[in-house]
Design an enzyme around this catalytic site. Structure first.
Site, PDB file in Angstrom:
ATOM      1  CE1 TYR A 196      14.061  -0.795   2.464  1.00 30.80           C
ATOM      2  CE2 TYR A 196      12.713   0.869   1.407  1.00 30.80           C
ATOM      3  CZ  TYR A 196      12.827  -0.226   2.237  1.00 30.80           C
ATOM      4  OH  TYR A 196      11.719  -0.743   2.844  1.00 30.80           O
ATOM      5  CG  HIS A 230      -0.306  -0.385   2.485  1.00 29.12           C
ATOM      6  ND1 HIS A 230      -0.813  -1.371   3.287  1.00 29.12           N
ATOM      7  CD2 HIS A 230       0.814   0.048   3.103  1.00 29.12           C
ATOM      8  CE1 HIS A 230      -0.031  -1.527   4.349  1.00 29.12           C
ATOM      9  NE2 HIS A 230       0.955  -0.668   4.260  1.00 29.12           N
TER      10      HIS A 230
END
Length: 488
Positions: free
Chosen positions: A258, A171
């Site tokens: 990341y 989502h």
């Protein structure tokens, strides 16, 4: 219509309830069967009672069954939804704790980085067991909807090795779009049109239109910097927007782990994060949140059960993809969403075998991806670094190859920015030994890893991280909720 949906990991009580009520917002689905399965009889009993209460309160013919026998739950299922967390919070705590000893400070640790890679090692053997059962006992052509992280690794394994029709669902895109619509002053998220593409948790809004008007980088930067809340909570995301020219779907905390640039030194971490909520970069933030949520649910369960007596309100159907996909497949009412699938040329400048997240349309013919997308070069380069780590991680999990696993961790962007090869080798040994109960494919490697650890001279430290908070008690959570209610 009458068909069967199996939910694996149904003991994720809040999320299972959301999926259940979303699906029952589709009028044609009232006669279907939900088969719940989980390794925890305790959690399974709680969610079964909640869903039974919903069925009773809404006078529905819907059938709900629950069993710890996964294969029985999958028998004859047309759709299988997975929201499992292999190893639970016990293993997850090690995903955060052990890397901290080597200076690696993660906010979430469930996608890549040291924690996410080990999470994938635990999940992939189980995912392949799911696929085997689906192939053998589910309805022919059954579709596997994976919500479990690490999304790309799990989906990659299910498609490439499990040979099951699989789509990964998240989502993050919807939440990012809601933020953009808000800062641009839209009256509703529906006024914003966008193309968002990349890989899970590194998707990029490469085209934006508000009521048909193109939105450029400068306008978007100015809108975020002027926002009284997001300007403080999303400092790192805004910085990436300024440098890359496009906004990332992922939260400040997720995105920070990341990349190799923002969490490499403690002073840099505190510069870029915000402590108003876990998702903005707190050390081990999601672990704390998950622990508090579990404790809260266990204590306040009677209230959750009572709330299940309320009528289902279709106007409150969530934007989670699952119910909309099922509705499109079964009724032919077309749905547009963002799906995790094998690339196969959808994104021109990412590898063919990668699991990408990109726009697609669903109808009775299936999920049809919009092909021919080219990412901005910086976005593609960032995605490529993660894809290479994901590929090695999947291959290591399939083969039980601890040397390849170490190489995967070594090539992770944040790990590489913080740790030396010697530290990585020892850290992986330590994590594999600590999590051996959930890593059957590494059973033969554990004795040698223990031997190496007994002789290692690599120094570690006991470190809570740059921005760690303690798990709050039930009393503290109640007081905070009461204060928020009074203020709002």
């Amino acid at each position: 219509m009458s068909f069967k949906i199996a939910i694996i990991g149904a003991g994720s009580v809040g999320f299972t309830k959301k999926l259940f009520t979303d699906i029952l917002c589709v009028p044609e689905f009232k006669d279907i069967e939900f088969a719940l399965t989980d390794v925890s009889e305790h959690n399974l009993g709680m969610i079964k009672a909640i869903l039974d209460r919903i069925v009773e309160a809404n006078n529905l013919p819907t059938k709900v069954t629950a069993t710890t026998n996964r294969r029985k739950a999958l028998e004859g299922a047309r759709y299988i939804i997975s929201c499992v967390r292999v190893g639970g919070l016990e293993a997850y705590a090690d995903d955060i704790r052990i890397p901290l000893k080597y200076g690696i400070d993660q906010c979430v640790g469930d996608t890549i980085c040291a924690g996410g890679i080990l999470y994938g090692q635990r999940n992939i053997p189980v995912i392949l067991d799911f696929c085997k059962d689906i192939s053998e006992v589910a309805e022919t052509g059954a579709k596997f909807l994976n919500y479990a992280n690490p999304m790309a690794m799990n989906t990659w394994a299910a498609i490439e090795y499990g040979k099951v029709d699989t789509v990964g669902l998240c989502h993050g895109v919807q939440h990012g779009a809601e933020q953009i619509a808000e800062v641009l002053g839209a009256k509703s998220p529906g006024e914003l049109d966008y193309v968002c593409s990349g890989i899970n948790h590194q998707t990029w809004f490469i085209e934006l239109r508000l009521n048909g008007r193109p939105i450029g980088k400068d306008e978007l930067v100015a809108a975020f910097e002027a926002h009284p809340v997001y300007s403080k909570q999303e400092k790192l995301r805004i910085d990436v927007l300024k440098r890359f020219g496009v906004y990332s779907t992922e939260s400040n905390g997720h995105l920070s782990e990341y990349l190799p640039w923002y969490r490499k030194r403690p002073d840099e971490i505190t510069r870029w994060i915000d402590m108003s909520d876990w998702i903005h970069g707190e050390t081990g933030g999601y672990l704390r949140y998950s622990t508090e949520t579990r404790n809260w649910f266990e204590t306040e369960y009677p209230q959750f059960l009572e709330a299940a007596s309320k009528p289902i309100d279709p106007a409150r159907r969530s934007n989670e993809h699952a119910s909309h996909i099922l509705e499109a497949l079964e009724t032919n009412r077309v749905y547009r969403g963002h799906f995790n699938v094998k690339n196969n040329g959808v994104i021109a400048n990412l590898p063919q075998d990668a699991i990408i997240e990109s726009p697609g349309f669903v109808d009775r013919f299936g999920i049809n991806m919009a092909a021919g997308i080219t990412l901005p070069e910086a976005c593609a380069a960032t995605c490529m670094a993660s894809i290479n780590v994901q590929r090695m991680s999947v291959h290591a999990a399939i083969a039980g190859d601890i040397d390849l696993l170490k190489l995967a961790v070594l090539h992770d962007p944040l790990v590489g920015a913080v740790s030396t090869p010697e530290e990585v080798w020892q850290m992986v040994d330590e994590m594999v030994v600590a999590q051996a109960a959930w890593l059957p494919q590494y059973a033969d490697a554990v004795p040698a890893a223990k031997e190496r650890l007994s002789k290692s001279k690599v120094k570690t430290r006991e470190w809570a991280g740059a921005a760690r908070r303690s798990v709050r008690s039930i009393e503290e959570l109640r007081a905070e909720k009461a204060a928020l209610k009074q203020a709002g």
